[in-house]
Write an enzyme that holds these catalytic residues in place. Structure first.
Site, PDB file in Angstrom:
ATOM      1  N   ASP A  13       6.277  20.007 -64.161  1.00 16.37           N
ATOM      2  CA  ASP A  13       5.055  18.721 -63.650  1.00 16.37           C
ATOM      3  C   ASP A  13       4.081  19.295 -63.716  1.00 16.37           C
ATOM      4  O   ASP A  13       2.939  17.707 -63.634  1.00 16.37           O
ATOM      5  CB  ASP A  13       5.197  18.724 -62.050  1.00 16.37           C
ATOM      6  CG  ASP A  13       6.517  18.608 -61.232  1.00 16.37           C
ATOM      7  OD1 ASP A  13       7.915  18.059 -62.435  1.00 16.37           O
ATOM      8  OD2 ASP A  13       6.691  19.193 -60.489  1.00 16.37           O
ATOM      9  N   LYS A  16       3.493  18.001 -69.423  1.00 13.69           N
ATOM     10  CA  LYS A  16       3.516  18.741 -70.695  1.00 13.69           C
ATOM     11  C   LYS A  16       4.433  17.483 -71.657  1.00 13.69           C
ATOM     12  O   LYS A  16       3.610  17.588 -72.733  1.00 13.69           O
ATOM     13  CB  LYS A  16       5.184  20.036 -70.649  1.00 13.69           C
ATOM     14  CG  LYS A  16       4.661  21.186 -70.345  1.00 13.69           C
ATOM     15  CD  LYS A  16       5.585  22.208 -69.784  1.00 13.69           C
ATOM     16  CE  LYS A  16       5.852  21.831 -68.894  1.00 13.69           C
ATOM     17  NZ  LYS A  16       6.123  21.488 -67.564  1.00 13.69           N
ATOM     18  N   GLY A  40      11.500  17.284 -66.571  1.00 14.28           N
ATOM     19  CA  GLY A  40      11.794  15.415 -66.458  1.00 14.28           C
ATOM     20  C   GLY A  40      10.645  15.805 -67.048  1.00 14.28           C
ATOM     21  O   GLY A  40       9.268  15.187 -66.967  1.00 14.28           O
ATOM     22  N   HIS A  41      10.623  14.727 -68.243  1.00 15.34           N
ATOM     23  CA  HIS A  41       8.910  14.526 -69.045  1.00 15.34           C
ATOM     24  C   HIS A  41       8.956  12.611 -68.903  1.00 15.34           C
ATOM     25  O   HIS A  41       9.793  12.042 -69.906  1.00 15.34           O
ATOM     26  CB  HIS A  41       9.062  14.985 -70.504  1.00 15.34           C
ATOM     27  CG  HIS A  41       9.275  16.366 -70.766  1.00 15.34           C
ATOM     28  ND1 HIS A  41       8.354  17.094 -69.778  1.00 15.34           N
ATOM     29  CD2 HIS A  41       9.877  17.298 -71.769  1.00 15.34           C
ATOM     30  CE1 HIS A  41       8.570  18.836 -69.907  1.00 15.34           C
ATOM     31  NE2 HIS A  41       9.855  18.101 -71.067  1.00 15.34           N
ATOM     32  N   GLN A 225       9.754  23.208 -67.626  1.00 13.23           N
ATOM     33  CA  GLN A 225       9.485  23.458 -66.027  1.00 13.23           C
ATOM     34  C   GLN A 225       8.045  24.674 -65.790  1.00 13.23           C
ATOM     35  O   GLN A 225       7.135  24.091 -67.247  1.00 13.23           O
ATOM     36  CB  GLN A 225      10.583  24.466 -65.110  1.00 13.23           C
ATOM     37  CG  GLN A 225      11.704  24.182 -64.622  1.00 13.23           C
ATOM     38  CD  GLN A 225      13.137  23.785 -65.709  1.00 13.23           C
ATOM     39  OE1 GLN A 225      12.905  24.585 -66.462  1.00 13.23           O
ATOM     40  NE2 GLN A 225      13.121  23.114 -65.466  1.00 13.23           N
TER      41      GLN A 225
END
Length: 432
Positions: A13, A16, A40-41, A225
């Site tokens: 988180d 990225k 999740g991005h 991650q």
């Protein structure tokens, strides 16, 4: 030509997605190489928010090829849903801009169920997985029982492997966990239909990257991650089920290590963690709540509130060593505006004395007491700042301390969620 890996240096988180989106402008290919839809991005482009779980962030840039490597575990329903969502926004996903490795493993319904019932059974000792079936899928991969993308394109192979797996999985689900056994017929129908849908996108990612590299293309590898969720080098057992380090970009995409030129580490200006596990700099009072609210620190995948704390440079320095980082990208610096005094952990205190390296055992890290250095905060809004020299003096002092403790340069500074809210000091695709 340059090939760059982007890695999170904390517990995920770190932002990225935004950095990969920015770097994609100079990349020809953007590659995801590990993890699954537990990642999740979140990106903000033209005031639109996009959340991706499997498709690389570079998909928002026309003319780029996005690739999902063999090291990723794929839930085909999630992949297809992302493709359809992008189409709704007028961003077509075609075999020309997305390639899925034929050797990536597939997340099956029994993986998700096993993930959930195991966590429930653990009770207070649960790890805090996303429940997406990631770990059980990697277990089958290592146990040589996995179903891969190419199996979805061969009904006979798929059915043989499905029935063999369900014989074991149903026994465990029913006899050990008390769950209902699964019927293979609807699963087969569902997944063979997925195979038909994704068939045009399936290819050999390694061969494609080899040719692109030979042709002088810029390759960008997108990690999921963070470093300290790595299955080998993270805060075990509170980790993910894949290798999150830069070295796994080679294994998870099928490219030789001599072809990598730079590794960029993403560092949030503070620290967050989701789920259980040690967190030495965690803030349990009003400041931690403030950072969570201002920073929008809620999981893009699960919506869970993230635990927030001061920046931990012991954690970051371990990431520099493990990944061979060439530079840092500082994200969410703007979130710290308005906090009177900021702190950075530069070492830990243990009964045995001070140490500035990260303990390898979670139990040891749990009892570490951070030794902080304090810095005066700033009140200015940073989102409109375009040059480093225009940042407030106290902000520059904070960044200078991070750079000195890290021992490597800061390459980028994010001062807001939008593409334009970024100060680029050293672009990783320049001067490889």
């Amino acid at each position: 030509m340059a090939n760059v890996i982007v890695i999170g240096t904390q517990w995920g988180d770190e932002g990225k997605g935004k950095v990969v989106d920015l770097l994609s402008d100079k990349a020809d290919c953007v590659v995801r190489f590990q993890g699954g839809n537990n990642a999740g991005h979140t990106l903000v482009v033209n005031n639109e928010k996009f959340i991706f779980h499997l498709i690389p962030s570079g998909i928002l840039h026309p003319g780029k090829t996005c690739l999902i490597g063999n090291g990723v575990v794929i839930d085909p329903s999630v992949l297809i849903r992302e493709m359809d969502l992008l189409l709704e926004y007028g961003l077509g996903v075609t075999p020309e801009n997305l390639i899925v490795s034929r050797y990536a493993h597939i997340i099956m319904p029994y993986h998700r169920i096993l993930d959930a019932v195991r966590e429930k059974r653990k009770g207070k000792t649960k790890i805090g997985t996303t429940g997406r079936g990631i770990g059980p899928c990697y277990e089958d991969k290592v146990g040589r029982n996995g179903i891969r993308v190419h199996d979805l394109l061969d009904s006979r192979s798929f059915l043989e492997k499905l029935h063999a797996n369900l014989e074991e999985k149903n026994f465990v689900l029913h006899r050990f966990f008390g769950a209902e056994p699964l019927d293979p017929t609807p699963i087969a129908e569902e997944y063979l239909a997925y195979g038909e849908r994704i068939a045009p996108f399936v290819g050999d990612v390694s061969e494609f990257l080899h040719k692109a590299d030979q042709d002088g293309k810029n390759l960008l590898f997108e990690g999921a991650q963070g470093t300290h969720l790595d299955i080998d080098h993270g805060t075990y057992p509170f980790v993910t089920s894949s290798n999150t380090l830069a070295g796994n970009a080679c294994c998870g995409a099928g490219i030789g290590p001599t072809r990598i030129h730079k590794v960029l580490g993403i560092v949030k200006a503070y620290t967050t963690r989701v789920g259980a596990g040690p967190f030495p700099t965690e803030l349990l009072g009003d400041t931690g709540i403030r950072i969570r609210e201002v920073g929008g620190e809620f999981g893009a995948t699960t919506g869970r509130p993230r635990r927030c704390g001061w920046l931990d440079m012991v954690v970051v320095k371990a990431s520099i060593r493990l990944n061979g980082l060439a530079g840092l990208a500082i994200t969410k610096l703007d979130v710290l505006s308005g906090i009177p005094t900021l702190k950075i952990a530069k070492a830990y205190q243990l009964e045995s004395g001070q140490r500035d390296t990260l303990p390898g055992e979670s139990d040891a890290l749990q009892v570490c007491r951070p030794e902080f250095e304090e810095f005066p905060g700033w009140n200015e809004n940073l989102s409109t700042v375009q040059r480093f020299d225009d940042l407030p003096a106290n902000t520059r002092k904070y960044l200078a301390a991070v750079e000195e403790m890290a021992g490597i340069p800061i390459a980028m500074i994010s001062v807001g969620p939008r593409r334009t809210e970024t100060i680029i000091l050293r672009h990783p695709f320049d001067n490889p």
